[in-house]
Design a protein around this motif. Structure first.
Motif, PDB file in Angstrom:
ATOM      1  N   ARG A  75       0.693  -1.094   0.170  1.00  0.00           N
ATOM      2  CA  ARG A  75       0.068   0.603  -0.045  1.00  0.00           C
ATOM      3  C   ARG A  75       0.279   1.078  -0.443  1.00  0.00           C
ATOM      4  N   ARG A  76       2.176   1.617   1.136  1.00  0.00           N
ATOM      5  CA  ARG A  76       3.036   2.070   1.164  1.00  0.00           C
ATOM      6  C   ARG A  76       3.933   2.612  -0.491  1.00  0.00           C
ATOM      7  N   GLY A  77       3.668   1.426  -1.390  1.00  0.00           N
ATOM      8  CA  GLY A  77       4.460   1.686  -2.036  1.00  0.00           C
ATOM      9  C   GLY A  77       3.715   2.672  -3.374  1.00  0.00           C
ATOM     10  N   ALA A 119       8.380  -3.377  -2.514  1.00  0.00           N
ATOM     11  CA  ALA A 119       8.257  -3.414  -1.044  1.00  0.00           C
ATOM     12  C   ALA A 119       8.079  -4.136   0.190  1.00  0.00           C
ATOM     13  N   ILE A 120       7.990  -5.434  -0.887  1.00  0.00           N
ATOM     14  CA  ILE A 120       8.693  -6.506  -0.043  1.00  0.00           C
ATOM     15  C   ILE A 120      10.148  -6.604   0.026  1.00  0.00           C
ATOM     16  N   ALA A 121      10.755  -5.896  -1.314  1.00  0.00           N
ATOM     17  CA  ALA A 121      12.235  -6.691  -0.462  1.00  0.00           C
ATOM     18  C   ALA A 121      13.065  -5.069   0.356  1.00  0.00           C
ATOM     19  N   GLN A 122      11.725  -4.122   0.604  1.00  0.00           N
ATOM     20  CA  GLN A 122      12.019  -3.359   1.511  1.00  0.00           C
ATOM     21  C   GLN A 122      11.901  -4.056   3.337  1.00  0.00           C
ATOM     22  N   LEU A 123      11.134  -5.006   3.222  1.00  0.00           N
ATOM     23  CA  LEU A 123      10.607  -5.606   4.871  1.00  0.00           C
ATOM     24  C   LEU A 123      11.882  -6.154   4.788  1.00  0.00           C
ATOM     25  N   LEU A 124      12.275  -6.713   3.900  1.00  0.00           N
ATOM     26  CA  LEU A 124      13.363  -8.559   3.844  1.00  0.00           C
ATOM     27  C   LEU A 124      14.356  -7.153   4.126  1.00  0.00           C
TER      28      LEU A 124
END
Length: 312
Positions: A25-27, A297-302
């Motif tokens: 969502r933020r992405g 966005a997922i890579a940033q979480l990781l």
């Protein structure tokens, strides 16, 4: 320099669907705010090889994903996601399969949360391949389900999906269907995750009020939705340039006159609008071909979970 390599198991253990939905969502909001440099993805061998990249300007971070796509295997996609941050030598390499499944599911979660009626609880999933579990998890995360109907050309795959998800869906009525139009007749949410080249159902088979997510068709030769559904619904898309290059159903509807470009609303714009879009017939559609901001966005979480903290 340190390279952190993450397996599918590492990714699944580290990232919940709720976290993925919030991150994606933020992405999309940052995409609407022009925070990304994001070229249209490179497509080779008619979609069998894909390269996607995104640079998030304010954080000086970047993601590059390379994929091979082969529909004769399940999962169909295999590849890598590489995360880099300006000013540091450490970087992260992750299995692209679960990243792609998570980010696609998360986008559907974001769109469903925005567009489906608050009380929606009946989901029909068409296509029970590798993307399907995260479609269900994402919808269930934002609209707790009372009923799930699964339909696939291979009934064994449908049963496998039901069996896989049953422990996560306690109290949910679980069904396998064989007739597509019967399966969508009472649905409040529909997720299409197929490799279809022609529409999966007629618009007349759907209820007057329904939200449809279409994630399967990612090439101009592929098509899951009929023109008359698109022409009578509010249509939200992931990103205009990507959709005009790759979405078979949108391209077909534009060419036939069923849609105009002005009928398309990007998800980031819809999220930042004071008033979310409303469908003229109570029907909404989210069409996504997938954009690199989701993978970022997922890579940033990781990266936040696995890369060592630096003082820089």
């Amino acid at each position: 320099m340190k390279t952190i390599t993450l397996s599918a198991e590492d990714i699944r253990e580290a990232v919940t669907m709720a976290e993925a939905i919030d991150a994606v969502r933020r992405g999309f909001i940052d995409l609407a705010r022009n925070e990304f440099e994001m070229p249209t993805r490179t497509v080779l061998r008619d979609g069998q090889f894909l390269v996607m990249s995104a640079h998030h300007q304010s954080s000086a971070t970047a993601m590059i994903k390379t994929l091979g796509v082969n529909f004769d295997r399940d999962p169909a996609i295999a590849g890598t996601v590489v995360w880099s941050e300006l000013g540091r030598l450490d970087h992260l390499v992750a299995d692209a399969g679960p990243v792609t499944m998570l980010r696609t599911g998360a986008a559907v979660g974001v769109a469903t949360d925005l567009l489906a009626v608050p009380e929606a609880s009946r989901l029909t999933v068409i296509g029970a391949g590798a993307q399907a579990p995260d479609q269900v998890r994402a919808v269930h995360s934002v609209r707790p389900l009372s009923r799930l109907i699964v339909l696939d050309a291979d009934s064994r795959r449908a049963q496998k999906l039901i069996t896989t998800l049953a422990p996560e869906l306690a109290g949910v009525e679980l069904q396998i269907a064989t007739d597509t139009e019967a399966a969508v007749r009472e649905a409040e949410i529909v997720c299409c995750a197929t490799t279809a080249t022609s529409p999966l159902f007629r618009a007349s088979a759907l209820p007057a009020e329904v939200h449809v997510n279409a994630i399967g068709a990612f090439r101009p030769t592929m098509r899951e939705l009929p023109d008359d559904l698109l022409s009578t619904s509010t249509v939200v898309i992931d990103q205009l340039d990507a959709i005009l290059a790759e979405s078979g159903e949108i391209i077909h509807a534009l060419d036939s006159g069923a849609l105009a470009k002005d009928d398309l609303t990007e998800l980031g714009a819809a999220l930042t609008s004071p008033r979310p879009p409303a469908g003229p017939g109570g029907r909404t559609v989210f069409k996504t071909v997938g954009v690199a901001a989701q993978d970022w966005a997922i890579a940033q979480l990781l990266a936040a979970k696995f890369l060592p903290v630096t003082s820089s």
